[in-house]
Design an enzyme around this catalytic site. Structure first.
Site, mmCIF file in Angstrom:
data_model
loop_
_atom_site.group_PDB
_atom_site.id
_atom_site.type_symbol
_atom_site.label_atom_id
_atom_site.label_comp_id
_atom_site.label_asym_id
_atom_site.label_seq_id
_atom_site.Cartn_x
_atom_site.Cartn_y
_atom_site.Cartn_z
ATOM 1 N N ARG A 91 -5.250 -3.254 -0.078
ATOM 2 C CA ARG A 91 -5.598 -4.646 0.165
ATOM 3 C C ARG A 91 -4.430 -5.543 -0.241
ATOM 4 O O ARG A 91 -3.748 -5.281 -1.216
ATOM 5 C CB ARG A 91 -6.829 -5.046 -0.641
ATOM 6 C CG ARG A 91 -8.141 -4.535 -0.079
ATOM 7 C CD ARG A 91 -9.330 -4.984 -0.923
ATOM 8 N NE ARG A 91 -9.285 -4.397 -2.246
ATOM 9 C CZ ARG A 91 -8.894 -5.009 -3.355
ATOM 10 N NH1 ARG A 91 -8.521 -6.285 -3.305
ATOM 11 N NH2 ARG A 91 -8.880 -4.387 -4.506
ATOM 12 N N TYR A 230 -5.720 -1.409 7.129
ATOM 13 C CA TYR A 230 -6.136 -0.608 5.974
ATOM 14 C C TYR A 230 -7.387 -1.123 5.271
ATOM 15 O O TYR A 230 -7.491 -2.302 4.943
ATOM 16 C CB TYR A 230 -5.000 -0.520 4.944
ATOM 17 C CG TYR A 230 -5.184 0.685 4.041
ATOM 18 C CD1 TYR A 230 -4.702 1.931 4.415
ATOM 19 C CD2 TYR A 230 -5.903 0.588 2.857
ATOM 20 C CE1 TYR A 230 -4.907 3.058 3.623
ATOM 21 C CE2 TYR A 230 -6.112 1.700 2.055
ATOM 22 C CZ TYR A 230 -5.610 2.934 2.444
ATOM 23 O OH TYR A 230 -5.827 4.033 1.659
ATOM 24 N N HIS A 259 -19.609 -6.215 -6.981
ATOM 25 C CA HIS A 259 -18.730 -5.045 -6.846
ATOM 26 C C HIS A 259 -19.226 -3.975 -7.819
ATOM 27 O O HIS A 259 -18.619 -3.726 -8.856
ATOM 28 C CB HIS A 259 -17.298 -5.478 -7.181
ATOM 29 C CG HIS A 259 -16.240 -4.483 -6.826
ATOM 30 N ND1 HIS A 259 -14.996 -4.493 -7.422
ATOM 31 C CD2 HIS A 259 -16.221 -3.458 -5.928
ATOM 32 C CE1 HIS A 259 -14.260 -3.513 -6.909
ATOM 33 N NE2 HIS A 259 -14.967 -2.883 -6.012
ATOM 34 N N SER A 281 -11.406 -2.289 -9.060
ATOM 35 C CA SER A 281 -10.990 -1.273 -8.098
ATOM 36 C C SER A 281 -10.250 -0.141 -8.809
ATOM 37 O O SER A 281 -9.399 -0.383 -9.668
ATOM 38 C CB SER A 281 -10.079 -1.905 -7.054
ATOM 39 O OG SER A 281 -10.770 -2.945 -6.401
ATOM 40 N N CYS A 283 -11.302 2.003 -10.971
ATOM 41 C CA CYS A 283 -11.609 2.126 -12.403
ATOM 42 C C CYS A 283 -12.864 2.960 -12.666
ATOM 43 O O CYS A 283 -13.453 2.884 -13.740
ATOM 44 C CB CYS A 283 -11.741 0.756 -13.039
ATOM 45 S SG CYS A 283 -10.165 -0.097 -13.182
ATOM 46 N N ASP A 306 -19.956 1.241 -4.587
ATOM 47 C CA ASP A 306 -18.958 0.159 -4.570
ATOM 48 C C ASP A 306 -19.555 -1.250 -4.544
ATOM 49 O O ASP A 306 -18.989 -2.154 -5.137
ATOM 50 C CB ASP A 306 -18.033 0.334 -3.358
ATOM 51 C CG ASP A 306 -16.739 -0.479 -3.473
ATOM 52 O OD1 ASP A 306 -16.054 -0.334 -4.510
ATOM 53 O OD2 ASP A 306 -16.430 -1.250 -2.557
ATOM 54 N N ARG A 398 -7.435 7.634 0.441
ATOM 55 C CA ARG A 398 -8.902 7.526 0.376
ATOM 56 C C ARG A 398 -9.593 8.477 1.333
ATOM 57 O O ARG A 398 -9.006 8.966 2.292
ATOM 58 C CB ARG A 398 -9.312 6.091 0.694
ATOM 59 C CG ARG A 398 -8.746 5.100 -0.334
ATOM 60 C CD ARG A 398 -9.661 3.970 -0.610
ATOM 61 N NE ARG A 398 -9.173 3.186 -1.735
ATOM 62 C CZ ARG A 398 -9.952 2.681 -2.683
ATOM 63 N NH1 ARG A 398 -11.247 2.874 -2.630
ATOM 64 N NH2 ARG A 398 -9.448 1.973 -3.669
#
Ligand code: GTP
Ligand code: SPV
Ligand code: MN
Length: 617
Positions: A91, A230, A259, A281, A283, A306, A398
């Site tokens: 991102r 992406y 989140h 993100s 973590c 997520d 990913r």
């Protein structure tokens, strides 16, 4: 360009063959699609119906065009590898904008853009940007189609990779068109990789553009994303819609878009608890979502990894759904010894992005096995050996896979009404200061803790990895409005919950390190030991010690059976150093000051109370 859905919604279909021209809301949708096509000038428009045949055809085409590598079906059936452009791997927060009418509504933590100005900037970029390509129209639902907490949207995109990914991550298809036809509001999302093809020009494996814009219009519920293929930049249902836009809808309707992972924990007595956890993100959300407890008798069922949407119920509890239908998870560090559930989930039907390719046509990444294979092709397509001195997989590589494929998915993960929450965890990646687990004294203190999450930067977004940054509620890159208002909204949602039924709030940190740089806590499956204490706290079955920052377990209350953590490490894991915490409090004050009068007074009061407890009078 076609102007009508290839497959009309059921409700609009006549008894005999030919569909009627769409009317009402479907006609509005068709008009909008025509408008985008007139701007972006694709060669073709394809209405995505979400069928397996359509998906197969799309994947086959991408393999033919060199955009996907088909993996060896013997090892990884139905699976593919995509290699992104080396500049388009995460991102891009610096290119992400909240274009609210009023600048103050975007707040100090977002990049704001004037909606008219930024439209004037991006419209020329989108003009003709899909030339030579197919424009796909993808109607999708976040949450079960028709569910009381669900919301729908449409993404138009010139990326087949995005279409295949959205097909895994959301519920796509004609049933969503029925909802639109019935008048349900929908969010408009427009995506172009920004790489038009001139007649006869050959395509590349990963088209994208150096110039990137990810723009959110919260007042008109629109997202326009240009230049990147992406993840969260391209799968607009995910961060753009389900967090940035949904957080604004939630602010206005009295709920929260977060989140967060979502799990059901089942204790040895068979009692079930629902836990949501917000970590920044990369973590540990996916890992905790798929937890396999190392302590006997405990089980975890995965509900989401997520994003969670939370809404106060009539019963005074906070109800949660996972609006997604798949996982877009970090590959590196995912292995038999860390997340065996994820490894099993990825047996097939998976799109991998930027991992390494084995000579036998399977995939590999750092941490999948203890020893790397002798030779590989790295994520950029170059030969690689263990002596190469660089990672074979990109740190933000990913996997994209359906939730239903997870062996420990909750049988009711899809339930429209969701689950009632018992606990909320906030965490981050902190080498120092933050104990393994701390219980908040009440909701307001919990909101204070959430507002103070900070974490070392990871590879999930562009920036310097390891640098400490504030990431309140793990929402810094994802809150679609003023973060001060967002804190206030959290306090307000708490007031709608019944005092004795609100989820209890905890702070956790799996990442504290010793002076020698080693993790003090084994993490992963052993995080169940922390969950066990949390659940016993909920039941009034475990004691705690008051510290200035909240309640921590007595170390003899933590189940450490079979674990080899020296007492010295345990002491360090729970150490609360008043001097360091006073310095954290000063940083909190600096951070809070950036919100001016949008900061709720209750949080400032929490800060002063913390300083008092830390010994500064
Ligand atoms: P996003 O998808 O970016 O939102 O990330 P996430 O929060 O789902 O993170 P994920 O579970 O994919 O974990 C990211 C990295 O942290 C992986 O490399 C994991 O191996 C590592 N990790 C996860 N849990 C733990 C833990 O308990 N201890 C340690 N040391 N590392 C962990
Ligand atoms: C994250 O960065 O938090 C992710 C990946 O989950 S992305 O979808 O790219 O945002
Ligand atoms: Mn995430």
């Amino acid at each position: 360009a076609s102007s009508a859905p290839a497959r009309p919604a059921r409700s609009a279909r006549t008894a005999h063959g030919a569909p009627p021209a769409p009317t009402g809301a479907l006609a509005d949708l068709a008009a909008w699609v025509d408008e985008i096509a007139a701007l972006t000038r694709p060669d073709r428009v394809h209405w995505v119906d979400g069928s397996a045949a359509e998906n197969d055809e799309l994947l086959r085409q991408m393999v033919d065009e060199g955009k996907l590598i088909k993996l060896n079906p013997e090892w990884r059936p139905g699976s593919y590898l995509a290699r992104s452009h080396p500049s388009d791997v995460a991102r891009t927060e610096a290119r992400t904008f909240i274009a609210s009418r009023d600048e103050a509504d975007a707040g100090p933590t977002n990049n704001w853009a004037d909606p008219d100005d930024i439209r004037a900037t991006i419209t020329p970029l989108f003009a003709g940007s899909m030339r030579g390509r197919t424009m796909y129209v993808v109607p999708f639902s976040m949450g079960a189609v028709g569910g009381p907490l669900s919301h729908i949207g449409v993404q138009v995109t010139d990326s087949a990779y995005a279409v295949a990914s959205i097909g895994i991550m959301t519920r796509v298809g004609a049933a969503v068109l029925d909802e639109i036809a019935a008048g349900k509001p929908w969010v408009k999302t427009v995506h172009s990789v920004g790489a038009p093809l001139e007649p006869g020009e050959a395509d590349v494996a990963w088209p994208c553009n150096d110039e990137k814009y990810i723009v959110h219009f919260p007042d008109t519920l629109e997202v326009w994303s240009f230049g990147s293929g992406y993840g969260g930049n391209a799968i607009l249902a995910k961060k753009c819609f389900a967090l940035r836009i949904a957080s604004v809808i939630g602010r206005d309707e009295g709920w929260l878009a977060e989140h967060m992972l979502l799990i059901r924990v089942i204790d040895p007595k068979g009692r079930a608890y629902h836990v949501a956890a917000a970590f920044p993100s990369a973590c540990g959300k996916t890992n905790l979502a798929m937890l396999r407890p190392t302590i006997p008798g405990w089980r975890v069922e995965t509900l989401g990894d997520d994003i969670a949407w939370l809404r106060p119920g009539e019963d005074g509890r906070l109800w949660a759904i996972n609006p997604e239908a798949g996982f877009f998870g970090v590959a590196p560090g995912t292995g038999e010894s860390t997340n065996v559930t994820a490894v099993e989930t990825l047996w097939g039907n998976t799109i991998f992005t930027n991992v390494a390719l084995r000579p036998d046509g399977d995939v590999w990444w750092e941490g999948l096995t203890d020893q790397p294979p002798a030779e590989l092709t790295d994520w950029e397509g170059n030969p690689w050996t263990p002596a190469s001195g660089r990672p074979a997989a990109h740190p933000n590589s990913r996997f994209t896979v359906r939730a239903a494929q997870c062996p420990q998915i909750a049988p009711d993960w899809d339930a429209a009404e969701g689950v009632p929450l018992d606990a909320i965890l906030f965490g981050g990646r902190r080498a120092t200061n933050v104990p393994l687990v701390v219980e908040a004294t009440d909701w307001t203190h919990g909101v204070f803790i959430g507002s103070n999450i900070s974490s070392e930067r990871t590879a999930a977004a562009e920036g310097t990895v390891g640098e400490l940054r504030r990431d309140p509620f793990a929402m810094l890159p994802f809150c679609g409005y003023n973060m001060g208002d967002y804190f206030a909204h959290w306090l307000k949602v708490g007031q709608k919950l019944r005092f004795d039924r609100a989820p209890r709030v905890f702070q956790v940190n799996w990442f504290r390190k010793g002076a020698d740089g080693r993790f003090l806590w084994p993490g992963f499956g052993d995080n169940a030991r922390v969950i066990d204490w949390i659940v016993r706290r909920l039941n009034g079955e475990a004691g705690a010690i008051d510290t200035p920052i909240g309640r921590v377990p007595r170390t003899d209350e933590l189940d450490l059976t079979g674990l080899d953590v020296p007492q010295r490490d345990l002491d360090e894991l729970f150490a609360v150093d008043p001097q360091s915490w006073l310095r954290e409090a000063d940083l909190t004050e600096e951070f809070y000051d950036t919100f001016g009068d949008r900061l709720p007074a209750a949080l400032r009061a929490e800060l002063e109370a913390l300083r008092y407890r830390l010994g500064r009078r």
